[in-house]
Structures are given as C-alpha cells and as structure tokens.
Scaffold this motif. Structure first.
Motif, short mmCIF file in Angstrom:
data_model
loop_
_atom_site.label_atom_id
_atom_site.label_comp_id
_atom_site.label_asym_id
_atom_site.label_seq_id
_atom_site.Cartn_x
_atom_site.Cartn_y
_atom_site.Cartn_z
N SER A 54 0.83 -1.20 0.00
CA SER A 54 0.00 0.00 0.00
C SER A 54 0.86 1.25 0.00
N GLU A 55 0.86 1.93 -1.12
CA GLU A 55 1.58 3.20 -1.19
C GLU A 55 0.95 4.23 -0.27
N PHE A 56 -0.36 4.09 -0.09
CA PHE A 56 -1.07 5.02 0.79
C PHE A 56 -0.51 4.96 2.21
N LEU A 57 -0.39 3.75 2.77
CA LEU A 57 0.09 3.62 4.15
C LEU A 57 1.54 4.10 4.27
N ALA A 58 2.33 3.81 3.24
CA ALA A 58 3.71 4.28 3.25
C ALA A 58 3.74 5.80 3.24
N ALA A 59 2.93 6.39 2.37
CA ALA A 59 2.90 7.85 2.26
C ALA A 59 2.47 8.48 3.58
N LEU A 60 1.50 7.84 4.23
CA LEU A 60 1.00 8.33 5.51
C LEU A 60 2.11 8.36 6.54
N LEU A 61 2.87 7.27 6.59
CA LEU A 61 3.96 7.17 7.56
C LEU A 61 5.03 8.22 7.32
N PHE A 62 5.38 8.38 6.04
CA PHE A 62 6.50 9.25 5.72
C PHE A 62 6.09 10.71 5.64
N GLU A 107 3.86 12.36 7.44
CA GLU A 107 3.41 12.99 8.68
C GLU A 107 4.30 14.15 9.11
N VAL A 164 6.62 15.56 7.43
CA VAL A 164 6.96 16.48 6.33
C VAL A 164 5.86 17.51 6.08
N ARG A 196 -1.22 17.39 4.44
CA ARG A 196 -1.43 16.41 3.37
C ARG A 196 -2.21 15.20 3.88
N LEU A 221 -5.07 12.92 1.94
CA LEU A 221 -4.72 11.53 1.65
C LEU A 221 -5.82 10.59 2.17
N PHE A 256 -5.00 12.43 13.73
CA PHE A 256 -4.09 13.33 13.02
C PHE A 256 -4.55 14.79 13.10
N MET A 277 5.00 1.93 -4.78
CA MET A 277 6.21 2.62 -4.35
C MET A 277 7.44 1.76 -4.62
N PHE A 304 2.51 -3.61 4.92
CA PHE A 304 2.18 -3.01 3.63
C PHE A 304 3.34 -2.91 2.65
N LEU A 326 6.20 11.97 -2.41
CA LEU A 326 5.01 11.86 -1.57
C LEU A 326 3.92 12.84 -1.99
N PRO A 347 -0.79 8.53 -4.16
CA PRO A 347 -0.35 7.14 -4.02
C PRO A 347 -1.09 6.24 -4.98
N GLY A 348 -0.40 5.27 -5.53
CA GLY A 348 -1.01 4.31 -6.44
C GLY A 348 -1.97 3.38 -5.69
N ASP A 367 -3.66 0.00 -4.02
CA ASP A 367 -3.13 -1.11 -3.25
C ASP A 367 -2.91 -2.31 -4.15
N ALA A 411 1.62 8.32 13.47
CA ALA A 411 1.39 7.72 12.15
C ALA A 411 1.68 6.22 12.17
N VAL A 418 -0.98 3.21 11.40
CA VAL A 418 -0.77 2.21 10.35
C VAL A 418 -0.86 0.79 10.92
#
Lengths: 180, 180
Positions: free
Chosen positions: A95-103, A105, A107, A111, A115, A167, B1, B33, B84, B88-89, B91, B141, B145
């Motif tokens: 899941s790119e979504f979960l990755a984006a969420l983690l990274f 935050e 930054v 966003r 998201l 959040f 990703m 993920f 980011l 995100p693409g 899942d 975050a 997750v």
DNA sequence: CAAATATATATCAGTCTGATACGTGTAAGT
DNA sequence: ACTTACACGTATCAGACTGATATATATTTG
C-alpha cells in the motif's frame, strides 16, 4: 502463486484466451487478490503449451484478429491439483497510501487529511465495484471470495473514518494523546 | 512505491543500514504493507549514493563485518517530498489462499475446511504480531498504520469464521443456497 | 467525423524476488 | 563438549514480473 499456476487455475474454470485471462484478473472476481500483465500471461501460456498442460485452438475471426482459445489438458488439471495441494504462501499486501501516511506525517501535516479523504473514496469505489460483481451469477467460491473482498474494503474504510481524528489535533502532546 | 523511495522514506525516520531497512520492512511497522529483498535494497542504496540523495558512514566494528550507516541528505529529503506529493497508487493485494479457494472448490471439497482453519490461525498470528508492536512507543502515524493492519486482519478473520458454513453443506443446490 | 475504447497478440527494458555466498559471534540443544 | 541454529552484515544473480509500447481493426462516444 506464479502466473503459470494462475493461468492453469483460470482455465480450470473454463476455456479462455490470453486477453480474457487478463480481463478476469484485472476486473473480475480475481481482481481483489491477483494481478498479471500481458508480458507474463502470454509467455506463461506458451510455456504451458510446450509442457502440454494446455491445448490451443486458433479461431479465425472475421474482422477481428485471430483468437487463441486455451483449454486445460488432463496433465494440466493434474499439475494444478499438485500446486493447490501445497499450502498457500502468505498474503502480500502493498500500500503506497500507508507508506505515504507514515512518511508524510512529519513532512507535511496538512497532506494527511487529503490523503485519507481520497483513500476513503478509493475504498468505497472498490466496495461498489465488488458489489456490482455480486449481482451476476457465480459459484459459491467466487461469491465467497468477492464478499471477503467487500468485508475487508469496508473494514479499511471504517477504520479510516473512525480513527482519522488522531491526526487532526495539531501540536498535540504525548500527554494529550494518552488521554484520548 | 519503488524500493528506492521506500529506502528514502525509512531513512527519513532515522539513519539505518541496509540490513536494518530489511528488518524493518520484514518485521516492523512496515511489514503490513511493504516488502523488499536484499537484492533490491543494496542496489537501491548504491544508486541513492550516486545520486547524492544519501550519505554513508562506514563503521568498522570489532568482531563484526563493517556497517554502512546511511543518512538522508537535504536533496534526498526534497526528492522524498516530491515523491510523496504525487497521489499514491492503488493497493496491491495478492493472496494465494483466495486463489486456492477459488480453484480448489470443484477439485477437492474437503480441502476447503482445512484451508480456512489454517487461514484463521494465520490472521490471528498476524493480529498478535501487530499488537505486540503496539506495546512499544511509536509515532502517531506508525501507530495508526499498525492499528489499521490489526483492523483489516481482524475483519478478514471474522469474515472467515462467520461465512465458512457456505462451503460446509455438501451437494447443496442453487435453491438451497438462495434460501441461506 | 474524429477520438476514444474494445478486441486480440506480442515484445522488452527495467525492476524485484528468492536463493545463495561469505564470514563471524553467540545462544540453544544434545 | 560439541554441533546446530540463529543473528549480524554486505553482496550478487537467474529468473519472474510489470508497465509501456507496437500492431491492426471495429465499434462506440463526443
């Protein structure tokens, strides 16, 4: 599950062309748990032909390119059963979504809300697409798998709706977080 | 990703070696993920070095092989933010279990019960592993997750427990199925 | 009437996995 | 005491797979 076995499995449910296999995997009951590109399907079918696990009827079509309709042989059915007798490997969820969420935050806090909104829509669309599939007739197993997909997508959606507020409080302290 | 961006993201949370990145992805908050093998991580880090998006400190260790500890540069942080900022693409969920269920039905009905039992255990173990992670301190975050992962695994588990009976009535007719 | 979409097969550069190699230290089993 | 397994740590590679692209025609949509 490699694409070769996936093709055998799909052909066990009925004859199909490479194009049809791709459609099933991209849009049908299989779409929730598998993927395959032309670049893997066509070579897989050729290899299965060499191994004599499938046969192929070339159907000349007027005003259309020729079709190659593949069918499982007895050896192919046997090979499929061998594959299915082995324990299934673990799920692979990316899941790119979960990755984006983690990274994202630290930054860019703003966003995150966007998201999550987008993601709720995404899961709702998935649910609708899967429920549309359920309106057609299908085997018990297919229905089970699609309903499984619906249940999981809904759970994801609910979680996002019920937990997004963690959040939303900006500059929250650890003490405040513990109190929630 | 892609793995390159995944490495940038993990390094944005703190310096790490290739080995540590692999561990995080295989066992940590990321395990739900994402995946990555050494064969993709080490080349990705080398490429990031060439692009000057990360720096590397070689730490000589007594009685251990040398460590290469990677750190994000400002350019690397910028590149991560660029990545980011894109949506995100979708899942990607792959499940050999669901495929096996679909294909095994007509072949070997008895196998289905065993498959579902094993799968319920599988999801319960996942839940336990994720809940164990929650006992450690982590960012908002990360916690979100991991809790998302728990919610989804529990939903999968519940669905299997509540719906497995559709396979249990042998020789069921369409009319009977409709009545359930 | 043009542009987009559907049918259908096929290839390919680039990415990624899973296994393996190498070498050392420490914990567990017998 | 001995051996087997696991943890640390970097690295490579054959084979699998993706995503894009090429080719060609019919139909549907704007």
């Amino acid at each position: 599950m490699d694409i070769r076995t996936l093709c055998l499995g799909i052909l066990s449910l009925g004859d199909a062309t490479g194009y049809e296999i791709k459609k099933l995997v991209a849009e049908g009951s299989f779409s929730f748990f598998s993927e395959a590109s032309y670049g893997s399907i066509y070579p897989a079918l050729n290899r299965l032909m060499e191994e004599e696990l499938v046969t192929c009827k070339e159907m000349a079509q007027e005003k259309r390119p020729d079709k190659k309709v593949y069918s499982l042989t007895d050896a192919g059915r046997e090979e499929l059963m061998q594959s299915l007798s082995r324990d299934p490997g673990p799920d692979r969820n990316r899941s790119e979504f979960l990755a984006a969420l983690l990274f994202a935050e630290s930054v860019s806090p703003d966003r995150v809300g966007q998201l999550i909104n987008d993601r709720i829509s995404y899961h709702q669309e998935k649910v609708q697409a899967l429920e549309a599939l359920l309106e057609d007739e299908m085997s018990t197993a297919s229905r089970f798998v699609v309903q499984f997909g619906v249940a999981v997508q809904k759970a994801a959606c609910d979680f996002l709706q019920n937990n997004r507020q963690v959040f939303e409080e900006t500059g929250v302290t650890d003490a405040n977080q513990a109190a929630l």
